[in-house]
Enzyme design. Structure first.
Site, mmCIF file in Angstrom:
data_model
loop_
_atom_site.group_PDB
_atom_site.id
_atom_site.type_symbol
_atom_site.label_atom_id
_atom_site.label_comp_id
_atom_site.label_asym_id
_atom_site.label_seq_id
_atom_site.Cartn_x
_atom_site.Cartn_y
_atom_site.Cartn_z
ATOM 1 N N LYS A 1 49.233 62.316 61.053
ATOM 2 C CA LYS A 1 49.930 60.983 61.251
ATOM 3 C C LYS A 1 51.337 61.127 60.327
ATOM 4 O O LYS A 1 51.204 61.850 59.235
ATOM 5 C CB LYS A 1 49.033 59.840 61.000
ATOM 6 C CG LYS A 1 48.760 59.616 59.676
ATOM 7 C CD LYS A 1 48.138 58.305 59.452
ATOM 8 C CE LYS A 1 49.159 57.032 58.955
ATOM 9 N NZ LYS A 1 49.458 57.290 57.567
ATOM 10 N N SER B 1 41.330 55.420 55.735
ATOM 11 C CA SER B 1 42.424 56.209 55.216
ATOM 12 C C SER B 1 42.856 55.563 53.744
ATOM 13 O O SER B 1 42.378 54.316 53.255
ATOM 14 C CB SER B 1 43.704 56.203 55.811
ATOM 15 O OG SER B 1 44.928 56.869 55.530
ATOM 16 N N LYS C 1 52.150 64.686 53.509
ATOM 17 C CA LYS C 1 52.678 64.376 52.077
ATOM 18 C C LYS C 1 53.468 65.339 51.717
ATOM 19 O O LYS C 1 53.437 66.702 51.995
ATOM 20 C CB LYS C 1 51.588 64.151 51.375
ATOM 21 C CG LYS C 1 50.473 62.962 51.632
ATOM 22 C CD LYS C 1 51.035 61.713 51.377
ATOM 23 C CE LYS C 1 50.112 60.506 51.807
ATOM 24 N NZ LYS C 1 50.365 59.191 51.554
ATOM 25 N N HIS D 1 49.286 50.741 61.952
ATOM 26 C CA HIS D 1 49.411 50.839 60.651
ATOM 27 C C HIS D 1 49.662 49.774 59.800
ATOM 28 O O HIS D 1 50.689 48.838 60.368
ATOM 29 C CB HIS D 1 50.437 51.732 59.876
ATOM 30 C CG HIS D 1 50.087 52.252 58.601
ATOM 31 N ND1 HIS D 1 50.533 51.382 57.486
ATOM 32 C CD2 HIS D 1 49.521 53.360 58.008
ATOM 33 C CE1 HIS D 1 49.989 52.158 56.391
ATOM 34 N NE2 HIS D 1 49.603 53.263 56.748
ATOM 35 N N ARG D 2 48.783 49.028 58.830
ATOM 36 C CA ARG D 2 48.951 47.922 58.428
ATOM 37 C C ARG D 2 49.617 47.576 56.940
ATOM 38 O O ARG D 2 49.447 46.843 55.997
ATOM 39 C CB ARG D 2 47.556 47.265 58.345
ATOM 40 C CG ARG D 2 46.565 48.005 57.392
ATOM 41 C CD ARG D 2 45.094 47.309 57.427
ATOM 42 N NE ARG D 2 44.558 48.310 56.454
ATOM 43 C CZ ARG D 2 43.348 47.866 55.864
ATOM 44 N NH1 ARG D 2 42.757 46.627 56.127
ATOM 45 N NH2 ARG D 2 42.765 48.690 54.605
ATOM 46 N N ASN E 1 52.579 27.527 59.287
ATOM 47 C CA ASN E 1 53.192 26.537 58.373
ATOM 48 C C ASN E 1 52.161 26.092 57.378
ATOM 49 O O ASN E 1 52.426 25.779 56.090
ATOM 50 C CB ASN E 1 53.591 25.105 59.102
ATOM 51 C CG ASN E 1 55.053 25.438 59.614
ATOM 52 O OD1 ASN E 1 55.719 26.287 59.506
ATOM 53 N ND2 ASN E 1 55.532 24.209 60.305
ATOM 54 N N ASP F 1 53.608 59.518 58.029
ATOM 55 C CA ASP F 1 53.444 58.369 56.907
ATOM 56 C C ASP F 1 54.232 57.445 57.203
ATOM 57 O O ASP F 1 55.412 57.488 58.082
ATOM 58 C CB ASP F 1 53.693 58.825 55.331
ATOM 59 C CG ASP F 1 52.603 58.408 54.304
ATOM 60 O OD1 ASP F 1 52.099 57.406 54.873
ATOM 61 O OD2 ASP F 1 52.344 58.912 53.546
HETATM 62 C C1 CAP Z 1 47.036 57.560 53.101
HETATM 63 C C2 CAP Z 1 47.982 56.688 53.352
HETATM 64 C C3 CAP Z 1 47.932 55.283 54.008
HETATM 65 C C4 CAP Z 1 46.937 54.386 53.713
HETATM 66 C C5 CAP Z 1 46.908 52.735 53.692
HETATM 67 C C6 CAP Z 1 48.972 56.310 52.017
HETATM 68 O O1 CAP Z 1 47.372 58.771 52.060
HETATM 69 O O2 CAP Z 1 48.886 57.417 54.131
HETATM 70 O O3 CAP Z 1 49.155 54.645 54.113
HETATM 71 O O4 CAP Z 1 45.541 54.814 53.755
HETATM 72 O O5 CAP Z 1 46.219 52.165 53.511
HETATM 73 O O6 CAP Z 1 50.158 56.586 51.945
HETATM 74 O O7 CAP Z 1 48.426 55.887 51.197
HETATM 75 P P1 CAP Z 1 46.252 59.193 51.095
HETATM 76 P P2 CAP Z 1 45.129 51.412 54.432
HETATM 77 O O8 CAP Z 1 45.075 59.745 51.859
HETATM 78 O O9 CAP Z 1 47.026 60.333 50.284
HETATM 79 O O10 CAP Z 1 45.845 58.348 49.939
HETATM 80 O O11 CAP Z 1 44.478 52.607 55.348
HETATM 81 O O12 CAP Z 1 43.989 50.621 53.694
HETATM 82 O O13 CAP Z 1 45.917 50.411 55.324
HETATM 83 MG MG MG Z 2 50.848 55.960 54.091
#
Ligand code: CAP
Ligand code: MG
Length: 433
Positions: free
Chosen positions: A181, A356, A155, A275-276, A103, A183
């Site tokens: 991983k 990443s 990707k 993943h954040r 809050n 995405d």
């Molecule tokens: C990296 C990534 C991650 C980001 C998230 C993307 O891809 O998979 O989600 O790293 O940021 O989609 O961007 P790339 P963080 O290697 O192609 O950039 O790790 O800072 O949370």
């Molecule tokens: Mg990503």
């Protein structure tokens, strides 16, 4: 001013007695607001109180008040001590966040409120799970020593069909990479059904093992609409893949703390990848409300994530700075130096930093040097798949960049007789982020 929430006379001994969780916020009052008075309002709202004293308060409830124990008006810092008895005793991170990062962010008389650092007393750490399956376990499975785990993200972010997706994994693994991983948005899309893609991945992994003799890891997003579906997806992976060869990825911010803790409790023998996506809304420095990257990392570790994204210290494409390095050590170290507090994590195991975002093989050395450790996982998406000769060569270039670092050579030197690395340098050095 709410005087029952003042604790300026609290001693160090009292603060570290084990009764309190300590936190420091950057607090910016609206014009005309008294700093200390406002801090007591924040303490009230984040523990027992409201905007004024209520007639129903008891001596016992007063003892549970959070207290402002220090302020630094020049730096806009306010320090709070929260009696740990106010928190759910079931090791519940969601509950802690509801108090201290709840809050208070909506309070009208604030221009900013950012949670910068926390300190957990040992008694509190005992209530929480912390990580179970760790980086050490994954490194052992992969046979990786004295270097980071080298990974990629498939990707395009979304759009590959099951067979195509698994083929990309195969290319990366046979190129020498360890870890792939999903995405973060990939779930159970109509053109790439979850079950189908898991079966295809399992097939390719088997093929890689046959061809190279090496173990590999796949981090699979099992975040779902509800817990039953999430667990069902996890069990499906378990039924199709070899133990150790898969990790479970959770979108920790959007799926939430309960999803992370549920997975930690249901699957303690699996690496849990936090993943954040979405964290920037809370952590970006331009945003005066929210929390720091080290805070997210500390709670990720407490909740039991085996690994959490900690950023790239500004080396990659995402916003980041030296706080990312503090986060790396918040995740890893037994005694971690935070922004304000030093945390002894006692029996809570380490959580792996995951670097990443906008990385490529030419940046690996800088990343290792900035972190001061090889105990992390790095994933490079575009940085591998955009290699002029494709994913497999991208993976090989990443492995070669790592070899160069291990041998204490520059990548340019090493590239003289390593074509994949040479081409990666040619491509990525020119590419603006
Ligand atoms: C990296 C990534 C991650 C980001 C998230 C993307 O891809 O998979 O989600 O790293 O940021 O989609 O961007 P790339 P963080 O290697 O192609 O950039 O790790 O800072 O949370
Ligand atoms: Mg990503």
């Amino acid at each position: 001013m709410q005087k029952p929430y003042l604790g300026l006379k609290m001693t160090e001994k009292e603060l570290h007695s084990g009764k309190y969780l300590l936190a420091v916020f950057c607090m910016e009052p609206e014009k005309g607001e008294d700093f200390l008075g406002l801090a007591t309002e924040v303490a009230a709202e984040s523990s027992t109180g409201s905007n004024m004293r209520v007639s129903t308060a008891t001596t016992f409830s007063d003892d549970l008040n959070a207290r402002v124990y220090k302020v630094d008006k020049r730096k806009n810092l306010a320090y709070f001590a929260y009696p740990i008895d106010i928190f759910d005793r079931g090791g519940n991170v969601q509950n802690i966040m509801t108090y201290i990062a709840g809050n208070v962010y909506g309070m009208g008389n604030l221009k900013g409120l950012k949670l910068l650092d926390v300190w957990f007393p040992p008694r509190m750490l005992k209530r929480h799970d912390g990580p179970s399956y760790t980086l050490k376990d994954m490194k052992k499975y992969l046979g990786v020593k004295s270097r980071p785990i080298l990974g990629t993200i498939v990707k395009p972010k979304i759009g590959l069909k099951a067979k195509e997706f698994a083929q990309v994994c195969y290319e990366f693994w046979t190129g020498g990479g360890d870890f792939v991983k999903f995405d973060e948005p990939q779930a159970d899309q109509v053109f790439c059904p979850f079950k189908e893609v898991v079966v295809e991945i399992a097939k390719q992994m088997k093929r890689v093992k046959k061809e190279t003799g090496k173990n590999k890891v796949m981090s699979i997003n099992i975040s779902a609409a509800d817990f039953d579906t999430m667990i069902e997806r996890a069990n499906y992976v378990k039924s199709k893949m070899v133990k150790g060869s898969y990790a479970f990825l959770i979108d920790g911010i959007t799926a939430g703390w309960m999803a992370v803790q549920t997975m930690r409790r249901k699957f303690p023998d699996v690496f849990l990848h936090f993943h954040r996506a979405g964290h920037g809304a809370f952590t970006r420095p331009e945003n005066h409300f929210g929390f720091s990257v080290p805070i997210l990392t500390a709670f990720g570790r407490l909740s039991g994530a085996s690994g959490i994204h900690t950023g790239t210290a500004g080396i990659g494409k995402m916003k980041g700075d030296k706080e990312d390095v503090v986060a790396v050590h918040t995740a890893l170290d037994k005694v971690a130096k935070g922004l304000y507090f030093e945390q002894d994590w006692k029996d809570i195991k380490p959580c792996a930093p995951i670097a990443s975002g906008g990385l490529n093989p030419t940046k690996l050395g800088a990343l290792i040097d900035a972190f001061g450790t090889t105990d992390f996982i790095t994933t490079m998406g575009a940085g591998c798949h955009a290699h002029p000769d494709g994913t497999r060569s991208g993976a090989t270039a990443l492995v070669q960049a790592c070899e160069a670092w291990q041998k204490g050579m520059t990548i340019d030197e090493y590239a003289k007789d390593h074509t994949e690395l040479k081409k990666a340098i040619g491509k990525f050095r020119k590419t603006a982020l």
